[in-house]
Every structure is written in C-alpha cells, then in structure tokens.
Scaffold this active site. Sequence first.
Site, short mmCIF file in Angstrom:
data_model
loop_
_atom_site.label_atom_id
_atom_site.label_comp_id
_atom_site.label_asym_id
_atom_site.label_seq_id
_atom_site.Cartn_x
_atom_site.Cartn_y
_atom_site.Cartn_z
N GLU A 177 0.81 -1.23 0.00
CA GLU A 177 0.00 0.00 0.00
C GLU A 177 0.84 1.27 0.00
OE1 GLU A 177 -3.06 -0.39 3.03
OE2 GLU A 177 -3.30 -2.50 2.55
N GLU A 283 -5.38 -10.91 -1.95
CA GLU A 283 -6.18 -10.84 -0.70
C GLU A 283 -7.67 -10.87 -1.02
OE1 GLU A 283 -4.98 -7.54 1.79
OE2 GLU A 283 -2.87 -7.81 1.30
O1 G3I Z 1 -4.01 -10.38 18.52
C1 G3I Z 1 -4.63 -9.23 19.10
C2 G3I Z 1 -5.48 -9.64 20.28
O2 G3I Z 1 -4.68 -10.19 21.28
C3 G3I Z 1 -6.25 -8.43 20.80
O3 G3I Z 1 -7.15 -8.82 21.78
C4 G3I Z 1 -7.03 -7.75 19.67
C5 G3I Z 1 -7.71 -6.47 20.14
O4 G3I Z 1 -7.98 -5.60 19.08
O5 G3I Z 1 -6.14 -7.42 18.62
C6 G3I Z 1 -5.48 -8.55 18.08
O6 G3I Z 1 -4.64 -8.16 17.02
C7 G3I Z 1 -5.29 -7.72 15.85
C8 G3I Z 1 -4.86 -8.64 14.70
O7 G3I Z 1 -5.43 -8.18 13.51
C9 G3I Z 1 -5.28 -10.10 14.88
O8 G3I Z 1 -6.67 -10.20 14.83
C10 G3I Z 1 -4.87 -6.31 15.57
O9 G3I Z 1 -5.38 -5.46 16.59
C11 G3I Z 1 -5.38 -5.88 14.23
O10 G3I Z 1 -4.82 -4.61 13.92
C12 G3I Z 1 -4.98 -6.88 13.19
O11 G3I Z 1 -5.57 -6.50 11.98
C13 G3I Z 1 -5.00 -7.04 10.80
C14 G3I Z 1 -4.68 -5.88 9.87
O12 G3I Z 1 -4.28 -6.37 8.59
C15 G3I Z 1 -3.56 -5.01 10.42
O13 G3I Z 1 -2.35 -5.71 10.48
C16 G3I Z 1 -6.03 -7.98 10.17
O14 G3I Z 1 -6.16 -9.15 10.98
C17 G3I Z 1 -5.57 -8.38 8.77
O15 G3I Z 1 -6.57 -9.14 8.13
C18 G3I Z 1 -5.28 -7.13 7.95
O16 G3I Z 1 -4.80 -7.54 6.69
C19 G3I Z 1 -4.60 -6.48 5.77
C20 G3I Z 1 -3.38 -6.82 4.94
O17 G3I Z 1 -2.28 -7.09 5.76
C21 G3I Z 1 -3.06 -5.68 3.95
N1 G3I Z 1 -4.24 -5.38 3.12
C22 G3I Z 1 -5.47 -5.14 3.86
C23 G3I Z 1 -5.79 -6.29 4.79
C24 G3I Z 1 -7.12 -6.13 5.48
O18 G3I Z 1 -7.15 -4.96 6.23
#
Ligand code: G3I
Length: 361
Positions: A177, A283
Amino acid sequence: MKGNTMTNPSSTKGPSNRSFLALLALTATLLITACDDGHDARPSLTLRELADQRGILIGAAARPGLIANEAEYARILAAEFNSITAENDMKWKATEPKHKTYTWNNADAVAAFATAYGQTVRGHTLVWANEFQFQVIPDYVRNAVDVATMQQYIDDHIEAVVTRYADVVDRWDVINEPLETLGPGVDQNVITATLGEAWMLRAFQQARALDPTADLYVNESLTTLLPAKHAGLLALVKRLIDAGAPIDGVGLQAHYLGGQVPAALQSVMEDWQALGLKVAVTELDIATAGGDLQSHATGYASVFATCLAVSACVEVTSWGFTDRHTWLNDFIGPESTPLLFNEDYQPKPAYTAVAETLAGD
Ligand code: G3I
C-alpha cells in the site's frame, strides 16, 4: 491448462516442484478414472489439485493460532491450497516490535506448516506504512529521530526477515500500500514523508540482493475499483523500475466488500502484463451481498476465470478461507460471510464454482 507448468511465469523456488505436483495430480486423475466403476467418470479433486493442474497458485491467508488449535482449519488449509500467506505474522510489528528484538515464533509456525505440506509461502509484508485503517508501524520506527536512523531501521528489518525466510518464502510483498488509500498519489506516511520514494527503490534492491530467487512485488488495494489509483500505481511502478528497482510483479488485494467483482479486473491485469510483470490476486474476499450465495459464487468464479485468461496472472489468494475467521467479522460484522467455506467449515457454492472454473467445466 494454462500454459506449460514448466514455463509458467509463477515463481520460482518451486517451478520444478510445481511441475512435479502437477504431474502427481494428473497421475491421480488418470488412476482414479481408470479405476472408476462407471457411475461417475469425474474424480473429485481438491482446489489445490485442480490449481496444480492449471499451473497457478491458489492461496489462503492463515493464522498460526488456528493451525494449532482447530484441526479442521489445518486440514482444509493443507488440502485445498498450494500457497499460504501469513495474515499478520510476518509483518513488521509481529516480527520485530522493537529494533533488533525478534519475535519469530508465529511466523516460523506458518513457515513450518507450509513446508510440511509442500506449500509455497507469499511473504507479507516487508514494509507497510500506510496507516489509513490500522496502526501498522512499530513505535520505534514512527519515532525515529532522523533520516539515517529511519533508513537503518528499514534496512535492518528487511535483512533480518528476508534472510530468515529465504528458504521458504518464494515471493515477497516488499512494499504494501504505497499509495494513499483512495487516491492516486504516494501516501505521505511517516516513512515516505521522511525518506521520499527512495526507500522503496532501496527496499527492492536490498530484498533482491538478500534473496535473488524470490519474486518481488508491490501490493496495493483498490486499484481494480479506482481507475485513477490504478493509473497512480502504474506511474509509481514505472518510476521505480526506471530508477532500477527489481520489481517482478504487482499484487491486487481484491477486498470486494460491496459483493461485486469489478469489470476492470482483467484490463488491470493486462496493463501489468503489458509491462512484462506478473500479477497476483493477493487478498481476495467478496462480501456476500444480502446473503446471496449464488452471486458470491459467480464472483469467485469470475476472479479465477480472469486469472486463467491472463497469462501474467500466477496466483489467486483469498484472505482466509472460512467465514468463521475473517478480518471482516471485526471490520464489517459476521454478515459479510466473504470466503469459500462457511463458519462450520462446509464448502459454499463459491467453492464448487471455483472448482468448476479450475476444472474447465
Ligand atoms: O491479537 C490481538 C489480540 O490479542 C487483541 O485482543 C485484539 C484487540 O484488538 O487485537 C489482536 O490483534 C489484531 C490482529 O489483527 C489479529 O486479529 C490487531 O489489533 C489488528 O490490527 C490486526 O488487523 C489485521 C490488519 O491487517 C492489520 O495488520 C487484520 O487481521 C488483517 O486481516 C489485515 O490484513 C490487511 C493486509 O495485511 C493488507 N491489506 C489489507 C488487509 C485487510 O485490512
């Protein structure tokens, strides 16, 4: 069959491996057909076997905690996909939350699973700095005191991650991105605002030097939905290549939250093909508009059909595979049901539609 698997443009550490898998799948087909009792001559192949036959990668984003704790999750991931992307666990915050303090366990678990089941790994992602939706930059990088320190952090991170997974990852989302989310311009996040575009060129050059056989990608969102953004990415990638960046391909994220696959998907792929680059759907998820499983299935089938129709397209990876575990359950809600299997791990009509598309039915 899409091309010859021996010469398929898909990468790389495994062309011979993929050819071997294709041969295995073909042999299995012939054996099953030969042993058939005449009731139904068509064997039931997994998506993985069908994709192997077509010489493309079918991937899924995966989470190591679920691999360890849900047997059906692990079983389907191994059986139905020839590629895995770590949904979160190879990202910067996950692997190096503090400078030179590494947390590899989860990423290692994904790599070990893929290795055990003969799957390729898409490395996601070395540097992601656009913070439209999530705080993705580790605090120590955000707070870098000067240009040299910021660049050093990037250099150190890329070196550590690419080196560690060079034997497993065969393609990297080197930058994720780089553009502003809804527009054509380069995103002015803290890294780009500090270093300009030069860090992107350097990231590609460094990744190539560290792992010369990995394919190196730019991964971007919304370019199949926003023509101006697609034009902006074409311009950026051309600039980077002209400056000497070893870019092999472009990833199209393909989060189709409106439930529709955009008509521009094929022409966008063809624009990258015209530049001599590979293209991957990295994705994919399609929200099930109003619970309509049939149009959801049609959408999935059309993405795979489009990839098969464009020779530069080497991969379709979905962002998860079961509605039980998708980032959209948090982002939209459980009604989005965007994936190939339902929350009880049962294949949805989209699964059958993809199988039929890959089988050429
Ligand atoms: O693991 C913690 C958990 O312990 C906690 O209780 C919870 C509270 O919010 O957060 C958990 O972590 C989260 C993690 O996902 C696992 O679910 C993070 O806050 C959250 O920011 C994270 O979001 C991920 C996001 O990227 C940011 O890294 C999403 O799962 C993931 O699907 C998303 O993937 C992105 C791609 O990398 C790039 N393109 C877009 C795509 C979708 O947004």
